[in-house]
Design an enzyme around this catalytic site. Structure first.
Site, short mmCIF file in Angstrom:
data_model
loop_
_atom_site.label_atom_id
_atom_site.label_comp_id
_atom_site.label_asym_id
_atom_site.label_seq_id
_atom_site.Cartn_x
_atom_site.Cartn_y
_atom_site.Cartn_z
N HIS A 28 37.12 37.99 4.33
CA HIS A 28 37.18 39.43 4.64
C HIS A 28 38.26 39.70 5.67
O HIS A 28 38.64 38.81 6.43
CB HIS A 28 35.82 39.90 5.18
CG HIS A 28 34.74 39.88 4.14
ND1 HIS A 28 33.41 40.04 4.46
CD2 HIS A 28 34.79 39.72 2.80
CE1 HIS A 28 32.68 39.97 3.36
NE2 HIS A 28 33.49 39.79 2.35
N LYS A 80 29.53 43.85 -5.51
CA LYS A 80 29.86 42.88 -4.46
C LYS A 80 28.60 42.34 -3.77
O LYS A 80 28.65 41.93 -2.61
CB LYS A 80 30.81 43.49 -3.42
CG LYS A 80 32.09 44.04 -3.98
CD LYS A 80 32.76 43.10 -4.96
CE LYS A 80 33.21 41.78 -4.32
NZ LYS A 80 33.77 40.83 -5.32
N GLY A 81 27.51 42.32 -4.52
CA GLY A 81 26.28 41.76 -3.97
C GLY A 81 26.05 40.33 -4.41
O GLY A 81 25.17 39.64 -3.89
N TYR A 83 28.47 27.27 -2.99
CA TYR A 83 27.80 26.43 -3.98
C TYR A 83 28.42 26.60 -5.36
O TYR A 83 28.77 27.70 -5.77
CB TYR A 83 26.31 26.76 -4.04
CG TYR A 83 25.50 26.05 -2.97
CD1 TYR A 83 24.92 24.81 -3.22
CD2 TYR A 83 25.32 26.64 -1.72
CE1 TYR A 83 24.18 24.17 -2.24
CE2 TYR A 83 24.58 26.00 -0.74
CZ TYR A 83 24.02 24.75 -1.01
OH TYR A 83 23.29 24.11 -0.03
N ARG A 95 22.95 42.42 -0.49
CA ARG A 95 23.34 41.66 0.69
C ARG A 95 23.49 42.61 1.86
O ARG A 95 23.40 43.83 1.69
CB ARG A 95 24.63 40.88 0.43
CG ARG A 95 25.81 41.75 0.10
CD ARG A 95 27.01 40.96 -0.38
NE ARG A 95 27.51 40.04 0.64
CZ ARG A 95 28.73 39.52 0.63
NH1 ARG A 95 29.56 39.82 -0.36
NH2 ARG A 95 29.12 38.71 1.58
N SER A 103 33.39 43.39 1.71
CA SER A 103 33.68 42.70 0.46
C SER A 103 34.21 43.67 -0.60
O SER A 103 35.10 43.33 -1.39
CB SER A 103 32.42 42.00 -0.05
OG SER A 103 32.69 41.20 -1.17
N LYS A 118 36.20 34.82 -6.04
CA LYS A 118 34.95 34.88 -5.30
C LYS A 118 35.09 34.13 -3.98
O LYS A 118 35.78 33.12 -3.88
CB LYS A 118 33.81 34.28 -6.12
CG LYS A 118 33.68 34.88 -7.53
CD LYS A 118 33.42 36.38 -7.49
CE LYS A 118 33.32 36.96 -8.89
NZ LYS A 118 33.12 38.43 -8.88
#
Length: 315
Positions: A282, A72-73, A263, A155, A163, A278
């Site tokens: 949260h 989840k990074g 993006y 992250r 996440s 994705k």
């Protein structure tokens, strides 16, 4: 007689091989290496290698780069962005070769079979986020290739925990299964539940120490996952330089999708975004609980910054 004397002289003057890091492998070949060599020998005898050579000159090969984590990074985003480069050949799925015993026992030829076909000038990349936090993986990767270039995307640890929970929550929802609230995982007997696996995965310095036993820091490039989300191009430029790739990815390859809120990619006129899973929102967490989480990670984060000689904009 002369040939015998020459052989004796060469034997005497032959230099000793200096063992490379880590020291624990310097005395003898590890059992892991022995097993892998034997498995590779057996599979090669079955002519499996022929199946990995294409008539167009491409072939399957062991990866020269692995995205080792973190879960989840942003590993999928990193792989998709890196795949924009024509000199990158990326494995589609998470292979789990080094961390799953049933896969590892299959040997290196099985691992090669999971790789995409690539040309000699291309770098083969695979990503399995679980590698970073698995204690046995660094040595196994080292035994395969001591010169491996590793990519690690991180992250904010607190955000990563949320996440992590969100992914498991939605997985249960899709199967129409109930799943406890995040508070039930984060709180135990009125205190922060530090035994929660998602929290352990965010203790980056512990896992990084394990990798640094086998690979020097200049072999591990850390991608700032928070910056990759906000402004991906500068982070990808750094990855290109680390992998010694020619600068082929441009700012024009990225565009912000207002509907999705992140993006997306533009490649040769085609536009594509990451899977709808994705960028999920949260869960709402009580402010005081978030503060406890931030406070808990303060010291571990500090240790990580000291370990890698770099700071990140985390809580």
């Amino acid at each position: 007689m002369a040939a015998f004397l020459l052989g004796a002289v060469l034997l005497i003057v032959q230099p000793q091989v200096v063992p490379s890091r880590p020291a624990i492998n310097s005395k003898a070949e590890t059992s892991s290496q022995s097993v892998q060599r034997e498995l590779l020998k057996k599979t090669s005898q079955k002519n499996d290698f022929k199946e990995n050579i294409h008539s167009n000159g491409s072939c399957r090969q062991l990866p020269q780069t692995i995205i080792i984590g973190v879960r989840k990074g942003g590993t999928r985003a990193l792989l998709e962005m890196l795949s924009l480069h024509p000199d990158i050949a990326a494995a589609e799925s998470e292979v789990h070769f080094f961390d799953w015993e049933d896969h590892y026992r299959n040997g290196l030829q099985w691992y090669i079979n999971q790789m995409p076909f690539s040309y000699p000038h291309q770098i083969t990349v695979e990503k399995t986020p679980a590698y970073f936090t698995s204690p046995k993986v660094p040595e196994r990767v080292y035994n395969m290739n001591q010169s491996m270039r590793l990519l690690l995307i991180l992250r904010d640890p607190s955000e990563r925990v949320l996440s992590d929970y969100t992914q498991v929550f939605y997985n249960h929802m899709q199967k129409h299964k109930l799943y406890p609230s995040i508070e039930q995982f984060l709180i135990k007997d009125g205190e922060l539940n530090v035994d929660y696996k998602a929290i352990n995965r965010s203790l980056y310095y512990i896992h990084m120490q394990n990798w640094l036993k086998y690979f020097p820091l200049d072999r591990i490039h850390i991608v700032d996952g928070d910056k990759l989300i906000k402004d991906p191009f500068p982070e990808i430029e750094k990855v290109e330089r680390f992998l010694k790739l020619s600068p082929q990815i441009n700012a024009s390859n990225f565009y912000f999708n207002k509907t999705k809120g992140f993006y997306c990619l533009r490649d040769s006129g085609r536009e594509r975004c990451l899977h709808e899973s994705k960028g999920r929102a949260h869960p709402q967490v009580d402010t005081r609980l978030l503060e406890k989480l931030h406070e808990y990670f303060h010291e571990p984060n500090k240790k990580f910054f000291e370990l890698v000689g770099r700071t990140f904009d985390w809580h």
